[in-house]
Design a protein around this motif. Structure first.
Motif, PDB file in Angstrom:
ATOM      1  N   LYS A 157     -14.540  -0.115   3.729  1.00 39.60           N
ATOM      2  CA  LYS A 157     -13.520  -1.122   4.030  1.00 39.60           C
ATOM      3  C   LYS A 157     -13.013  -1.773   2.743  1.00 39.60           C
ATOM      4  O   LYS A 157     -11.791  -1.876   2.532  1.00 39.60           O
ATOM      5  CB  LYS A 157     -14.083  -2.184   4.972  1.00 39.60           C
ATOM      6  CG  LYS A 157     -13.090  -3.300   5.309  1.00 39.60           C
ATOM      7  CD  LYS A 157     -13.648  -4.212   6.381  1.00 39.60           C
ATOM      8  CE  LYS A 157     -14.772  -5.098   5.846  1.00 39.60           C
ATOM      9  NZ  LYS A 157     -14.256  -6.140   4.915  1.00 39.60           N
ATOM     10  N   GLU A 158     -13.926  -2.173   1.881  1.00 40.16           N
ATOM     11  CA  GLU A 158     -13.537  -2.851   0.651  1.00 40.16           C
ATOM     12  C   GLU A 158     -12.731  -1.933  -0.266  1.00 40.16           C
ATOM     13  O   GLU A 158     -11.723  -2.336  -0.845  1.00 40.16           O
ATOM     14  CB  GLU A 158     -14.787  -3.359  -0.081  1.00 40.16           C
ATOM     15  CG  GLU A 158     -15.549  -4.455   0.647  1.00 40.16           C
ATOM     16  CD  GLU A 158     -16.454  -3.935   1.749  1.00 40.16           C
ATOM     17  OE1 GLU A 158     -16.518  -2.692   1.937  1.00 40.16           O
ATOM     18  OE2 GLU A 158     -17.087  -4.758   2.434  1.00 40.16           O
ATOM     19  N   ILE A 159     -13.185  -0.685  -0.386  1.00 38.47           N
ATOM     20  CA  ILE A 159     -12.475   0.280  -1.245  1.00 38.47           C
ATOM     21  C   ILE A 159     -11.076   0.534  -0.708  1.00 38.47           C
ATOM     22  O   ILE A 159     -10.085   0.504  -1.443  1.00 38.47           O
ATOM     23  CB  ILE A 159     -13.259   1.605  -1.332  1.00 38.47           C
ATOM     24  CG1 ILE A 159     -14.612   1.397  -2.021  1.00 38.47           C
ATOM     25  CG2 ILE A 159     -12.447   2.651  -2.097  1.00 38.47           C
ATOM     26  CD1 ILE A 159     -15.530   2.607  -1.945  1.00 38.47           C
ATOM     27  N   ALA A 160     -10.996   0.777   0.594  1.00 40.87           N
ATOM     28  CA  ALA A 160      -9.718   1.136   1.207  1.00 40.87           C
ATOM     29  C   ALA A 160      -8.694   0.006   1.100  1.00 40.87           C
ATOM     30  O   ALA A 160      -7.537   0.231   0.705  1.00 40.87           O
ATOM     31  CB  ALA A 160      -9.931   1.508   2.673  1.00 40.87           C
ATOM     32  N   ILE A 161      -9.104  -1.203   1.452  1.00 43.02           N
ATOM     33  CA  ILE A 161      -8.165  -2.334   1.436  1.00 43.02           C
ATOM     34  C   ILE A 161      -7.722  -2.652   0.015  1.00 43.02           C
ATOM     35  O   ILE A 161      -6.533  -2.891  -0.237  1.00 43.02           O
ATOM     36  CB  ILE A 161      -8.812  -3.568   2.094  1.00 43.02           C
ATOM     37  CG1 ILE A 161      -8.999  -3.312   3.595  1.00 43.02           C
ATOM     38  CG2 ILE A 161      -7.968  -4.822   1.862  1.00 43.02           C
ATOM     39  CD1 ILE A 161      -9.740  -4.413   4.326  1.00 43.02           C
ATOM     40  N   ARG A 162      -8.649  -2.610  -0.915  1.00 45.75           N
ATOM     41  CA  ARG A 162      -8.276  -2.928  -2.291  1.00 45.75           C
ATOM     42  C   ARG A 162      -7.345  -1.864  -2.872  1.00 45.75           C
ATOM     43  O   ARG A 162      -6.351  -2.192  -3.514  1.00 45.75           O
ATOM     44  CB  ARG A 162      -9.528  -3.068  -3.153  1.00 45.75           C
ATOM     45  CG  ARG A 162      -9.206  -3.412  -4.595  1.00 45.75           C
ATOM     46  CD  ARG A 162     -10.400  -3.939  -5.320  1.00 45.75           C
ATOM     47  NE  ARG A 162     -10.102  -4.117  -6.742  1.00 45.75           N
ATOM     48  CZ  ARG A 162     -10.957  -4.597  -7.633  1.00 45.75           C
ATOM     49  NH1 ARG A 162     -12.178  -4.953  -7.244  1.00 45.75           N
ATOM     50  NH2 ARG A 162     -10.606  -4.730  -8.888  1.00 45.75           N
ATOM     51  N   LEU A 163      -7.649  -0.593  -2.638  1.00 43.75           N
ATOM     52  CA  LEU A 163      -6.808   0.473  -3.173  1.00 43.75           C
ATOM     53  C   LEU A 163      -5.418   0.428  -2.541  1.00 43.75           C
ATOM     54  O   LEU A 163      -4.398   0.558  -3.237  1.00 43.75           O
ATOM     55  CB  LEU A 163      -7.449   1.836  -2.917  1.00 43.75           C
ATOM     56  CG  LEU A 163      -6.693   3.064  -3.449  1.00 43.75           C
ATOM     57  CD1 LEU A 163      -6.518   2.989  -4.957  1.00 43.75           C
ATOM     58  CD2 LEU A 163      -7.422   4.352  -3.067  1.00 43.75           C
ATOM     59  N   ALA A 164      -5.367   0.227  -1.222  1.00 45.57           N
ATOM     60  CA  ALA A 164      -4.083   0.199  -0.530  1.00 45.57           C
ATOM     61  C   ALA A 164      -3.241  -1.000  -0.952  1.00 45.57           C
ATOM     62  O   ALA A 164      -2.010  -0.887  -1.087  1.00 45.57           O
ATOM     63  CB  ALA A 164      -4.304   0.182   0.981  1.00 45.57           C
ATOM     64  N   SER A 165      -3.877  -2.147  -1.150  1.00 44.92           N
ATOM     65  CA  SER A 165      -3.124  -3.353  -1.517  1.00 44.92           C
ATOM     66  C   SER A 165      -2.664  -3.328  -2.967  1.00 44.92           C
ATOM     67  O   SER A 165      -1.566  -3.787  -3.283  1.00 44.92           O
ATOM     68  CB  SER A 165      -3.969  -4.608  -1.251  1.00 44.92           C
ATOM     69  OG  SER A 165      -5.170  -4.579  -2.017  1.00 44.92           O
ATOM     70  N   GLU A 166      -3.486  -2.776  -3.867  1.00 43.16           N
ATOM     71  CA  GLU A 166      -3.136  -2.747  -5.280  1.00 43.16           C
ATOM     72  C   GLU A 166      -2.208  -1.591  -5.634  1.00 43.16           C
ATOM     73  O   GLU A 166      -1.499  -1.653  -6.639  1.00 43.16           O
ATOM     74  CB  GLU A 166      -4.402  -2.665  -6.134  1.00 43.16           C
ATOM     75  CG  GLU A 166      -5.272  -3.906  -6.066  1.00 43.16           C
ATOM     76  CD  GLU A 166      -6.497  -3.814  -6.967  1.00 43.16           C
ATOM     77  OE1 GLU A 166      -6.590  -2.840  -7.759  1.00 43.16           O
ATOM     78  OE2 GLU A 166      -7.366  -4.705  -6.873  1.00 43.16           O
ATOM     79  N   GLN A 167      -2.234  -0.522  -4.794  1.00 46.70           N
ATOM     80  CA  GLN A 167      -1.426   0.666  -5.080  1.00 46.70           C
ATOM     81  C   GLN A 167      -0.605   1.036  -3.842  1.00 46.70           C
ATOM     82  O   GLN A 167      -0.927   1.983  -3.125  1.00 46.70           O
ATOM     83  CB  GLN A 167      -2.348   1.833  -5.488  1.00 46.70           C
ATOM     84  CG  GLN A 167      -3.202   1.576  -6.704  1.00 46.70           C
ATOM     85  CD  GLN A 167      -2.367   1.474  -7.973  1.00 46.70           C
ATOM     86  OE1 GLN A 167      -1.373   2.181  -8.133  1.00 46.70           O
ATOM     87  NE2 GLN A 167      -2.787   0.613  -8.889  1.00 46.70           N
ATOM     88  N   PRO A 168       0.473   0.294  -3.572  1.00 41.17           N
ATOM     89  CA  PRO A 168       1.273   0.556  -2.362  1.00 41.17           C
ATOM     90  C   PRO A 168       1.917   1.931  -2.337  1.00 41.17           C
ATOM     91  O   PRO A 168       2.315   2.399  -1.261  1.00 41.17           O
ATOM     92  CB  PRO A 168       2.330  -0.558  -2.408  1.00 41.17           C
ATOM     93  CG  PRO A 168       2.387  -0.999  -3.834  1.00 41.17           C
ATOM     94  CD  PRO A 168       0.990  -0.840  -4.358  1.00 41.17           C
ATOM     95  N   GLY A 169       1.982   2.601  -3.472  1.00 42.86           N
ATOM     96  CA  GLY A 169       2.565   3.940  -3.499  1.00 42.86           C
ATOM     97  C   GLY A 169       1.603   5.044  -3.098  1.00 42.86           C
ATOM     98  O   GLY A 169       2.001   6.198  -2.936  1.00 42.86           O
TER      99      GLY A 169
END
Length: 390
Positions: A238-250
């Motif tokens: 959960k933490e990895i996914a949300i952080r990656l998705a929020s920081e890298q919208p592309g």
């Protein structure tokens, strides 16, 4: 079973093989299914059975659910248990499973099976005890589903051991049962044949766009990162996914939640504000997703990493459950088939670097092809067929 009875079984066409697995986790069942399919092409019929069925219902419940509980919530405790097991040299290691040797061997004989394949250490221990106490003579084959000799494997006695590349010497060195090199074959870990089939990334993405509405509109140049941790969906996904998705919208971030419904619900909620976050429940389209992606972030489970590497998908590994998976990570990283990161910031940083550096991804894929181009299930099936028909 005497030699005469065994020959009778083979000659009258009862080419039935029992494959014993374990219900905790999905990797062992995946390996069993791959071998079953390969043996079918050789004219054998196979039954896959959970080896915990030979134990009590209470023990089966505790082992299955306890394994999932520790994997998801108490990885450090699981790691401690592995460390203790690995340090034991006593005959009492896994002694409890030797108590079920009679039930396991009786099932084999009653079913008229001409051989047994063990894709987990527990049934291998049961049948080793059956050989010792009950003169059990049905051929037994052991398949390693990790890149190391797991605790207890040194106490087993099988007719053939099928292990990953480079692991034969370790099995020999650790054996306490007089294992000889002629009984070890470095075949690799078996995965379904679909992972060997070539499918262009663009075509895989087109197919998935028709299956998954959230994925529709993904362009050929859009980076796609898979995040998973086996069928149990454990670890800091959960933490990895949300952080990656929020920081890298592309980046399209696709998460395999497996059977972890709570994780799926939490990511569904987070996905309302992150359109590039795609949580998936249990899916049979894993091979298609692996063909469509640029990178997979996962813990180093033996089957998941082998499937990804066979499909040519670069891996970024985190060591959430130290033990067997630590050995898996070392094997893959040492051969350049994966990269690793210690913490969430390191995972995010490395993932972004990789998807933006195509030559690194291409290098990993090339090295994976070197080590994972041969169909391990077919090699195992061919060896077993030759052994039984000799």
């Amino acid at each position: 079973m005497g030699k005469g009875m065994y020959n009778e079984i083979m000659n009258d066409g009862r080419k039935k093989i029992l494959i014993l697995t374990l219900s905790a986790g999905g990797g062992h069942n995946s390996a069993a299914g791959a071998v079953k399919d390969a043996l079918k092409q050789k004219g054998f019929s196979c039954e896959i059975k959970n080896s915990l069925d030979f134990t009590s219902s209470v023990k089966k419940f505790i082992v299955t659910n306890g394994h999932v509980l520790m994997y998801r919530h108490l990885p450090k405790l699981y790691a401690l248990g592995y460390k203790i097991q690995d340090s034991l040299s006593s005959e009492d290691l896994y002694a409890d499973y030797r108590r079920f040797a009679r039930q396991a061997s009786a099932y084999v004989l009653a079913g008229g099976f001409c051989a047994v394949i063990c894709v987990h250490i527990f049934p291998a221990i049961m049948l080793t005890e059956a050989k010792k106490k009950f003169s059990f003579r049905v051929p037994v084959f052991f398949i390693s589903t990790d890149y190391t000799s797991s605790p207890g494997a040194d106490r087993t006695k099988a007719d053939r051991y099928y292990v990953p590349e480079g692991c034969g010497k370790e099995f020999l060195a650790r054996s306490k049962t007089g294992l000889t090199c002629d009984r070890i074959e470095e075949t690799g870990i078996p995965v379904n044949a679909v992972f060997y089939q070539h499918l262009p990334k663009e075509e895989a993405r087109q197919r998935l766009s028709g299956i998954c509405s959230e994925f529709s509109g993904t362009r050929a140049e859009d980076p796609v990162v898979l995040i998973g941790a086996g069928s149990m969906g454990c670890g800091p996904l959960k933490e990895i996914a949300i952080r990656l998705a929020s920081e890298q919208p592309g980046i399209r971030v696709v998460v395999f939640c497996g059977k972890n419904g709570k994780l799926k619900s939490r990511l569904d909620q987070a996905g309302k504000d992150l359109p590039n976050l795609i949580p998936l429940g249990f899916t049979k389209e894993v091979p298609l997703w692996m063909r469509a992606a640029d990178l997979m972030i996962t813990k180093p489970g033996g089957l998941t990493t082998t499937e990804a590497a066979t499909a040519g998908l670069p891996l970024l590994l985190f060591d959430e459950v130290p033990g067997l998976e630590t050995h898996n990570m070392a094997w893959l990283v040492r051969r350049g088939c994966a990269m690793k990161a210690k913490n969430i910031p390191g995972i995010i940083r490395t993932a972004v670097m990789l998807v933006n550096t195509k030559k690194y991804l291409a290098g990993i894929t090339a090295r994976q092809k070197k080590h994972f181009s041969k169909n391990s299930a077919e090699r195992i099936a061919g060896s077993i067929s030759s052994f039984l028909n000799h």
